[in-house]
Design a protein around this motif. Structure first.
Motif, mmCIF file in Angstrom:
data_model
loop_
_atom_site.group_PDB
_atom_site.id
_atom_site.type_symbol
_atom_site.label_atom_id
_atom_site.label_comp_id
_atom_site.label_asym_id
_atom_site.label_seq_id
_atom_site.Cartn_x
_atom_site.Cartn_y
_atom_site.Cartn_z
ATOM 1 N N PHE A 129 -8.657 -1.419 11.040
ATOM 2 C CA PHE A 129 -8.086 -1.463 9.645
ATOM 3 C C PHE A 129 -8.332 -0.356 9.100
ATOM 4 O O PHE A 129 -9.419 0.045 8.539
ATOM 5 N N ILE A 130 -7.123 0.470 8.506
ATOM 6 C CA ILE A 130 -7.018 1.570 7.675
ATOM 7 C C ILE A 130 -7.181 1.166 6.403
ATOM 8 O O ILE A 130 -6.625 0.151 5.847
ATOM 9 N N LEU A 131 -7.958 1.864 5.589
ATOM 10 C CA LEU A 131 -8.287 1.622 4.175
ATOM 11 C C LEU A 131 -7.399 2.330 3.512
ATOM 12 O O LEU A 131 -7.322 3.733 3.285
ATOM 13 N N TYR A 132 -6.355 1.787 2.935
ATOM 14 C CA TYR A 132 -5.135 2.553 2.080
ATOM 15 C C TYR A 132 -5.519 2.274 0.559
ATOM 16 O O TYR A 132 -5.051 3.222 -0.368
ATOM 17 N N ASN A 133 -5.968 1.166 -0.019
ATOM 18 C CA ASN A 133 -6.096 0.867 -1.109
ATOM 19 C C ASN A 133 -7.392 1.248 -1.901
ATOM 20 O O ASN A 133 -8.411 1.503 -1.230
ATOM 21 N N GLN A 134 -7.632 1.283 -2.950
ATOM 22 C CA GLN A 134 -8.668 1.579 -3.855
ATOM 23 C C GLN A 134 -9.802 0.462 -3.510
ATOM 24 O O GLN A 134 -10.879 0.817 -3.515
ATOM 25 N N GLU A 164 -14.781 7.736 8.411
ATOM 26 C CA GLU A 164 -14.116 8.617 7.708
ATOM 27 C C GLU A 164 -13.982 10.141 7.996
ATOM 28 O O GLU A 164 -14.614 10.630 8.716
ATOM 29 N N LYS A 165 -12.792 10.799 7.493
ATOM 30 C CA LYS A 165 -12.593 12.245 7.995
ATOM 31 C C LYS A 165 -13.462 13.158 7.551
ATOM 32 O O LYS A 165 -13.902 14.284 8.011
ATOM 33 N N ALA A 166 -13.682 12.905 6.028
ATOM 34 C CA ALA A 166 -14.287 13.922 5.497
ATOM 35 C C ALA A 166 -15.810 13.777 6.033
ATOM 36 O O ALA A 166 -16.462 13.126 6.286
ATOM 37 N N ALA A 167 -16.265 15.172 6.014
ATOM 38 C CA ALA A 167 -17.567 15.357 6.751
ATOM 39 C C ALA A 167 -18.548 14.975 5.722
ATOM 40 O O ALA A 167 -18.443 14.918 4.664
ATOM 41 N N ALA A 191 0.888 -1.237 -0.184
ATOM 42 C CA ALA A 191 -0.045 -0.073 0.266
ATOM 43 C C ALA A 191 0.900 1.102 0.026
ATOM 44 O O ALA A 191 1.534 1.546 0.965
ATOM 45 N N LYS A 192 0.698 2.189 -1.047
ATOM 46 C CA LYS A 192 1.579 3.361 -1.291
ATOM 47 C C LYS A 192 1.519 4.095 -0.116
ATOM 48 O O LYS A 192 2.332 4.728 0.684
ATOM 49 N N GLY A 193 0.016 4.341 0.415
ATOM 50 C CA GLY A 193 -0.062 5.235 1.638
ATOM 51 C C GLY A 193 0.566 4.738 2.845
ATOM 52 O O GLY A 193 1.191 5.498 3.597
ATOM 53 N N ALA A 238 -9.817 6.960 5.767
ATOM 54 C CA ALA A 238 -11.360 5.961 6.121
ATOM 55 C C ALA A 238 -10.420 4.774 6.979
ATOM 56 O O ALA A 238 -9.416 4.324 6.466
ATOM 57 N N TRP A 239 -11.294 4.135 7.811
ATOM 58 C CA TRP A 239 -10.914 2.966 8.535
ATOM 59 C C TRP A 239 -12.120 2.340 8.877
ATOM 60 O O TRP A 239 -13.190 3.048 9.057
#
Length: 441
Positions: free
Chosen positions: A352-357, A430-433, A277-279, A338-339
Motif C-alpha cells: 500500500f503506497i502512502l499517497y495522502n497526508q 520510505e525512500k528518504a534516508a 489521491a493526487k499522487g 513511503a509505503w
C-alpha cells in the motif's frame, strides 16, 4: 493382672491414637477387607515398611532407598509405632490435583475476544531494518503483475465487444461518422481496461465491495475518457496521414503510437480518481500514456506478423491493456516515497503506497488500508499522518497498536518499523534516508 494382660489391653489403644482418624471422620464408607489376611512386613524397629516404587504426589515412581520414609507422628499418651490403615487422597480434602505445568493464556488484543491465539510476528523488531534488493523486487513483482494481467483481460474484453462492428478496411464515411465510430471504439476500450484495472485494488485486498466500486468507477471514467481519447487519437492520426496508401511504416507506427497514447492517458486517470489521491492521479496519467504508446507501437508489427485482421486487433488490444496496467504499476513503484508491505497475515506481500497526508488503517471497507479479515482490528484502528520523510502513527482504537513489539499511542515511524495489529504485520518503508525511529508515546 499379669504383665501380658496389661500389654494386651494397651496395644489397641496405642494403635488408635497414632492419628486418631477413621473412615467415619472422612464421611467415607470403609473399604471391605481383602480376601485373606495380609501381614505387613516389619522393619528393623518393628514398624511397617513402605512398599517400593509407589508414586509420590502424582510424580514419578521413587524407590524406598531413594526416598526416606517420614517418621510417624506421635501423639501424647500414644505409641509411635504400629500399622495404620487409612485410605486418604486429595479428593477427600477438596483439593484439585495439578495436571502439570501450565502456560498463561494470551491476552486478548485490544480488549476484544480472541478468535485465535495472537502470535508474535517473526523477526527482530527492536529496530528498523532496510528493505533488501530481493525483497524490493518480490514486492514490486507482486504488485505489478495484477495490474498487467487485469489490463490484458480488459483489452481482450474490449476486442470481443468491438470486433463484430469493426471492418478490416479503412472506415469510409463523413468526418462526423468517423469521429463517432472512433469515440465508440475508444470508449469501449477505455471502459474495459479501466474497469479491470480499477477492480484490482479490491480484489487483492479480498474486499468485494471495494472491487465492485472500483470496477464501476473505472467503467464510467474509461468510457468517457476513452471516447474523448479516441476522437483526439483519430484527429492526430489523420493529421499525420496515418493509414494512407504509400505511408512509410515508421511514420505509420509513430502516428498510431501517439493516437493510442492519448487513449492510455484517460485509462490511467481511473486509478487516481478512484483513490482520490493526487499522487496516484499523476502516476496513472504518466503510466497510461506510456502504456498506450507501447500498445500503439506494437499494433502494426503485430499485424505484419499475424497477417492483420481480427487476430492482429486481438493481440494489439491485449498488448495495449497489459502495457497500460504494467506501466501504471511501474511508474507507481518508481515514484513512491513511503509505503507499507503486509509482512504477516492474510494479505502477506500486498503493498500500500502512502499517497495522502492521512492514511487510515482498519477493518472498515472505507479505510484506506482495509484489513477485512483481521479480527483484532477495529473499524478505524490507526492512521499514519505526514509526508516527506516525517510520518507518525496514531492509535485510534480503544486497545493496542504495536510498533516493533511495543504498545504505542503515537509513534514516529522510521524505515523498517513493523506495525502489528492483531496477527497482521505491516512493515513501513520510505525512500528518504534514515532518521532513527523516535518513540513519543
Amino acid at each position: 493382672m499379669s504383665d501380658d494382660a496389661t500389654k494386651d489391653q494397651e496395644a489397641p489403644g496405642a494403635s488408635e491414637n497414632i492419628l486418631d482418624i477413621s473412615a467415619e471422620d472422612l464421611d467415607e464408607e470403609p473399604e471391605p477387607a481383602a480376601a485373606g489376611p495380609s501381614e505387613p512386613k516389619a522393619g528393623p524397629d518393628g514398624g511397617p515398611v513402605a512398599p517400593a516404587n509407589v508414586p509420590f504426589a502424582g510424580g514419578p515412581s521413587t524407590s524406598q532407598a531413594d526416598l526416606p520414609a517420614p517418621p510417624l507422628p506421635s501423639v501424647a499418651g500414644g505409641a509411635s509405632s504400629g500399622a495404620v490403615d487409612i485410605d486418604l487422597d486429595l479428593s477427600d480434602l477438596d483439593v484439585e490435583p495439578l495436571a502439570g505445568p501450565t502456560k498463561p493464556l494470551p491476552a486478548a488484543p485490544f480488549g476484544m475476544p480472541l478468535s485465535g491465539p495472537v502470535t508474535a510476528l517473526p523477526g527482530d523488531f527492536t529496530k528498523g531494518k532496510k528493505q533488501t534488493m530481493g525483497e524490493a523486487v518480490i514486492t514490486a513483482t507482486l504488485n505489478i503483475l495484477p495490474l498487467a494481467v487485469a489490463g490484458g483481460l480488459g483489452g481482450v474484453l474490449a476486442w470481443g465487444l468491438t470486433e463484430p462492428f469493426t471492418k478490416d478496411i479503412q472506415v469510409q464515411g463523413t468526418l462526423v461518422q468517423t469521429m463517432r465510430s472512433m469515440a465508440l471504439f475508444g470508449g469501449t476500450v477505455g471502459a474495459c481496461v479501466a474497469m479491470a484495472i480499477g477492480a484490482v485494488e479490491g480484489i487483492t485486498a479480498s474486499d468485494v465491495q471495494r472491487a465492485a466500486r472500483g470496477a464501476g468507477l473505472g467503467l464510467g471514467i474509461g468510457l468517457v475518457g476513452g471516447g474523448l481519447g479516441g476522437v483526439l487519437a483519430q484527429v492526430v492520426y489523420g493529421a499525420m496521414h496515418g493509414g494512407e496508401q504509400g505511408q512509410g511504416i515508421m511514420l505509420q507506427i509513430l502516428a498510431r503510437s501517439i493516437g493510442w497514447a492519448l487513449v492510455g492517458i484517460f485509462i490511467g486517470l481511473a486509478p487516481g480518481i478512484i483513490a482520490r489521491a493526487k499522487g496516484r492521479l499523476v502516476n496513472g496519467i504518466v503510466g497510461g500514456l506510456i502504456g498506450g504508446a507501447i500498445g500503439g507501437f506494437l499494433f502494426d508489427p503485430i499485424a505484419l506478423v499475424v497477417g492483420g485482421g481480427g487476430l492482429s486487433r486481438l493481440v494489439a488490444l491485449g498488448a495495449l491493456g497489459v502495457a497500460s496496467g504494467m506501466a501504471i504499476a511501474v511508474v507507481e513503484q518508481v515514484r513512491k516515497e513511503a509505503w507499507l508491505v503486509i509482512s504477516a497475515g492474510p494479505l502477506t506481500g500486498k503493498q500500500f503506497i502512502l499517497y495522502n497526508q492521512t492514511t487510515n488503517i482498519g477493518r472498515s471497507p472505507d479505510a484506506d488500508i482495509p484489513l477485512m479479515k483481521e479480527m483484532g482490528a477495529t473499524a478505524q484502528h490507526c492512521r499514519i499522518v505526514g509526508g516527506h520523510a516525517d510520518y507518525t502513527l496514531e492509535n485510534l482504537s480503544g486497545g493496542s497498536t504495536l510498533v516493533n513489539g511495543r504498545v504505542v499511542s503515537r509513534q514516529r515511524l522510521g524505515s523498517g518499523d513493523v506495525i502489528q495489529i492483531g496477527n497482521t504485520g505491516l512493515t513501513f518503508y520510505e525512500k528518504a534516508a534514515g532518521k532513527a525511529p523516535q518513540g513519543v508515546g
